[in-house]
Motif scaffolding. Structure first.
Motif, PDB file in Angstrom:
ATOM      1  N   LEU A  29      80.513 148.174  37.059  1.00 50.96           N
ATOM      2  CA  LEU A  29      79.652 147.707  38.141  1.00 50.96           C
ATOM      3  C   LEU A  29      80.202 146.464  38.822  1.00 50.96           C
ATOM      4  O   LEU A  29      80.151 146.329  40.044  1.00 50.96           O
ATOM      5  N   GLY A  30      80.753 145.539  38.021  1.00 50.22           N
ATOM      6  CA  GLY A  30      81.299 144.315  38.613  1.00 50.22           C
ATOM      7  C   GLY A  30      82.358 144.635  39.645  1.00 50.22           C
ATOM      8  O   GLY A  30      82.369 144.081  40.746  1.00 50.22           O
ATOM      9  N   LEU A  74      80.832 146.172  42.848  1.00 49.72           N
ATOM     10  CA  LEU A  74      80.248 145.144  43.711  1.00 49.72           C
ATOM     11  C   LEU A  74      81.352 144.347  44.396  1.00 49.72           C
ATOM     12  O   LEU A  74      81.249 144.014  45.579  1.00 49.72           O
ATOM     13  N   ASN A  75      82.430 144.058  43.653  1.00 43.25           N
ATOM     14  CA  ASN A  75      83.548 143.335  44.255  1.00 43.25           C
ATOM     15  C   ASN A  75      84.114 144.079  45.443  1.00 43.25           C
ATOM     16  O   ASN A  75      84.411 143.482  46.475  1.00 43.25           O
ATOM     17  N   LEU A 106      75.540 153.778  41.542  1.00 47.22           N
ATOM     18  CA  LEU A 106      75.641 152.751  40.496  1.00 47.22           C
ATOM     19  C   LEU A 106      75.568 153.402  39.113  1.00 47.22           C
ATOM     20  O   LEU A 106      76.306 153.042  38.200  1.00 47.22           O
ATOM     21  N   ALA A 107      74.681 154.394  38.984  1.00 44.05           N
ATOM     22  CA  ALA A 107      74.573 155.102  37.704  1.00 44.05           C
ATOM     23  C   ALA A 107      75.875 155.831  37.390  1.00 44.05           C
ATOM     24  O   ALA A 107      76.307 155.877  36.234  1.00 44.05           O
ATOM     25  N   LEU A 108      76.517 156.385  38.420  1.00 49.00           N
ATOM     26  CA  LEU A 108      77.799 157.065  38.207  1.00 49.00           C
ATOM     27  C   LEU A 108      78.826 156.084  37.647  1.00 49.00           C
ATOM     28  O   LEU A 108      79.544 156.384  36.680  1.00 49.00           O
ATOM     29  N   LEU A 134      71.822 153.192  44.265  1.00 50.59           N
ATOM     30  CA  LEU A 134      71.483 153.111  42.848  1.00 50.59           C
ATOM     31  C   LEU A 134      71.989 154.331  42.070  1.00 50.59           C
ATOM     32  O   LEU A 134      72.365 154.229  40.910  1.00 50.59           O
ATOM     33  N   LEU A 192      77.974 152.282  45.465  1.00 53.46           N
ATOM     34  CA  LEU A 192      78.337 151.359  44.389  1.00 53.46           C
ATOM     35  C   LEU A 192      79.088 152.132  43.309  1.00 53.46           C
ATOM     36  O   LEU A 192      79.186 151.708  42.176  1.00 53.46           O
ATOM     37  N   VAL A 228      82.625 146.311  47.367  1.00 55.59           N
ATOM     38  CA  VAL A 228      81.670 146.297  48.477  1.00 55.59           C
ATOM     39  C   VAL A 228      81.693 144.950  49.188  1.00 55.59           C
ATOM     40  O   VAL A 228      81.788 144.867  50.416  1.00 55.59           O
ATOM     41  N   GLU A 273      78.285 153.357  35.944  1.00 52.25           N
ATOM     42  CA  GLU A 273      77.963 153.043  34.556  1.00 52.25           C
ATOM     43  C   GLU A 273      78.345 154.186  33.635  1.00 52.25           C
ATOM     44  O   GLU A 273      78.862 153.976  32.536  1.00 52.25           O
ATOM     45  N   PHE A 274      78.073 155.402  34.085  1.00 49.07           N
ATOM     46  CA  PHE A 274      78.385 156.579  33.278  1.00 49.07           C
ATOM     47  C   PHE A 274      79.880 156.635  32.967  1.00 49.07           C
ATOM     48  O   PHE A 274      80.283 156.803  31.819  1.00 49.07           O
TER      49      PHE A 274
END
Lengths: 289, 350
Positions: free
Chosen positions: B251-252, B255-256, B124-126, B121, B63, B258, B128-129
């Protein structure tokens, strides 16, 4: 940019502690679901958002706040059970990553549905509880109450899991998913109950959050990544670990935000998280399987 | 590698895609710009989705690719806006930076066997960072409002790699990128690394026991995949002439990426492309329908635009439950089954 050990620093630390209670409650629901069903609900924060909207409309529709909050908790508990029944159950036997992704689809769905139904405006209950002033520091009552109720919610879950029959069954199935059905336990029913409880915890969090935050459809994206980070840092499925991790992360955010800009507090928290996971991949308190 | 032998069908297919803008110009001259824009977007996203599926097909569900597209786009534009460095140097620097980040995050993950949920996850944090860094550096990046690459002359320049006003040119740049993506996918598909990664995704220990360096193989594919996404993000910024933390990072977007790749099918060459066609056409059709329909507009106002996201989310849930191989993967499997059944009945008849 000044970061001195003065009274404002202390205020930030205490506010961080208050935030930690709320985050710990949010992480608890996700951890419960992961520990028992072995599924990550990527849309967990969106369930909280649903609860917040529910409470908002119930309150503005004339219900007293406590009734509205109860309504929100029940609403999200039902949503959690429905999520499991409609979305998770069909993919329970497929690779775990599918279960994570399928709830990602629900994330889009809920966000878009909220945008369409409620619009993109920020909504607010308009309840002002005032704040507690000690020396030069001020702490809003909504945060203090959120902290206390979050702790109470966690205590209630602990009592439920340790003192009731069904709670014992849930703890047992989280220890061995294969053997419990052979002991005559209906795992499908337990999963459904667990999902409802996880949803109920999200609903409780929603009730505490409507007092502090404005509601908007994207609010889940603000809290979601934070909750996952806390769960993974504490070890997915490890409730005590999640509790401690919530306190660590919230201090990074609170102190970081008071010294620098808000984003940097979050950014440092995420960086710390990544480094911590590289050092302890199983989480701070997890045990490797 | 002895070079790819091109089948006649492949050549015809490539020529057909290459000729698309001419078809648009001939049949739809009035709205040429709009249709070309749609096609360019499809091709650019196809490239990014193909880059993701290089990793995704081997069980490395990241992600974090919103971070790589973001780094690619922002590093290129920042170098151009504030240091005056041409994107011809800026893009390689940005791609290298994204690759380094990918390897830095990937190495401990693969070394310590962070997989499945944890890998998703953590990446995902990457994402956001990186998004928070972009927002935090608002003096340079414009924060959450985004920013624009400084326009050079009339907006068409080889030196500044700007081509937005000339849609034909933009189309062929996107087309070139798309072909490059397919070529990389085929090279990986035909390589020994592919078998090593396939084996590792099924059983890491067994793969390691027959002498596969799982960590190294995974790092190689991660580097390639993150580089492709960074390149895609950079070219996307050059085409859109606008970058925002939510349009090219975050993140959006992750997810798009993926979901579009999965919707198309991540195990087949053209799957991500089909995913891009599907998502773009769906979004555009709904947009047109909503703008044309007074009832829908009256009911939901401007938030009717979220309808495509709603349907998108619903379809994704259904896809993952009922069609995990994606549109193209499922269609191809069905086609093969049918062909096999026909061959069997043919033999029985004789």
């Amino acid at each position: 940019m000044d970061c001195q050990l003065d009274i404002f620093f202390l205020e930030a630390v205490v506010n961080g502690l208050l935030l930690a209670g709320l985050l710990a409650l949010l992480a608890l629901g996700l951890n419960l679901i992961f520990g028992v069903i072995d599924v990550v609900w990527i849309c967990y924060a969106e369930l909280v958002m649903v609860g917040m909207y529910g409470i908002n409309y119930a309150y503005k529709g004339g219900m007293p706040f406590l009734v509205a909050a109860l309504f929100g908790i029940v609403l999200v508990a039902i949503a959690g059970a429905l999520l499991h029944f409609l979305v998770i159950r069909p993919v329970l036997e497929t690779p775990p990553i599918n279960q994570l992704l399928v709830t990602g689809g629900v994330l889009f769905l809920l966000q878009a549905a909220a945008t369409m139904a409620f619009g993109i405006e920020f909504k607010n209950l308009g309840i002002r509880l005032g704040s507690l002033n000690i020396i030069d520091m001020s702490f809003s009552w909504s945060r203090i109450l959120a902290f206390l109720f979050a702790l109470a919610g966690m205590l209630a879950l602990w009592l439920f899991l340790s003192r009731t029959f069904i709670g014992t069954a849930i703890r047992a199935i989280s220890q061995d998913r294969q053997i419990m059905p052979l002991m005559g336990v209906d795992s499908r029913k337990l999963y459904l109950v667990t999902s409802a409880i996880g949803g109920g915890l999200a609903g409780l969090a929603a009730a505490l959050m409507v007092l502090q935050y404005d509601i908007y459809p994207q609010i889940g994206l603000q809290f979601g990544p934070l909750i996952f980070m806390i769960c993974v840092l504490g070890g997915l499925g490890n409730m005590i670990g999640g509790f401690v991790a919530a306190f660590i992360i919230s201090q990074f955010i609170a102190v970081g935000s008071s010294c620098f800009h808000t984003e940097w507090g979050y950014a440092v928290a995420f960086l710390f998280f990544m480094v911590a996971i590289f050092i302890r991949p199983q989480g701070l308190f997890g045990s490797r399987t | 590698m002895t070079g790819l032998r091109l089948k006649p069908a492949t050549i015809i297919g490539l020529l057909a895609v290459a000729a698309l803008p001419l078809v648009v110009r001939y049949f739809l001259p009035a709205s040429e710009k709009y249709y070309l824009h749609l096609l360019i977007q499809i091709l650019l996203w196809s490239f990014i989705y193909t880059g993701w599926s290089l990793m995704g097909r081997f069980g490395l569900t990241s992600l974090g690719h919103g971070a790589f597209t973001g780094i690619g786009a922002y590093a290129t534009v920042m170098l151009w806006n504030f240091a005056g460095i041409t994107p011809w140097i800026g893009i390689p620097v940005a791609v290298a930076l994204a690759t380094v980040v990918g390897v830095l995050v990937g190495y401990p993950c693969f070394r310590f066997r962070i997989a499945g949920h944890y890998f998703a996850l953590l990446t995902l944090a990457l994402t956001e960072f990186v998004r928070l860094c972009i927002v935090g550096l608002r003096d340079f990046t414009g924060g959450s409002l985004g920013t624009q690459p400084r326009r050079y002359g009339d907006g068409i320049s080889l030196y500044a790699l700007q081509f937005e006003p000339d849609r034909m040119l933009a189309y062929y740049i996107a087309f070139g990128l798309w072909v490059l993506g397919l070529y990389v996918w085929l090279r990986v598909d035909g390589s020994m690394d592919r078998y090593a990664l396939d084996a590792a995704s099924q059983d890491e220990d067994a793969a390691a026991s027959v002498g596969i360096n799982v960590t190294r193989e995974r790092l190689k594919i991660t580097a390639l995949s993150s580089a492709m996404c960074a390149l895609g993000g950079a070219i996307f910024a050059q085409y859109q002439m606008y970058i925002g933390p939510d349009t090219i990072a975050g993140l959006g977007l992750s997810l798009n990426i993926v979901f579009a790749a999965i919707a198309g099918g991540i195990w087949v060459l053209l799957g991500p492309t089909v995913g891009a066609v599907f998502t773009q056409v769906l979004a555009e059709t709904l947009r047109v329908v909503i703008q044309g329909s007074a009832t829908l507009k009256g009911m939901f106002g401007s938030s009717a635009l979220a309808l495509d996201q709603l349907i998108y989310g619903l379809l994704l849930v259904l896809f993952i439950i009922y069609m995990p191989n994606g549109i193209l993967g499922t269609t191809m499997a069905w086609w093969r089954r049918r062909a096999a059944a026909r061959a069997a009945t043919g033999r029985a008849g004789n």
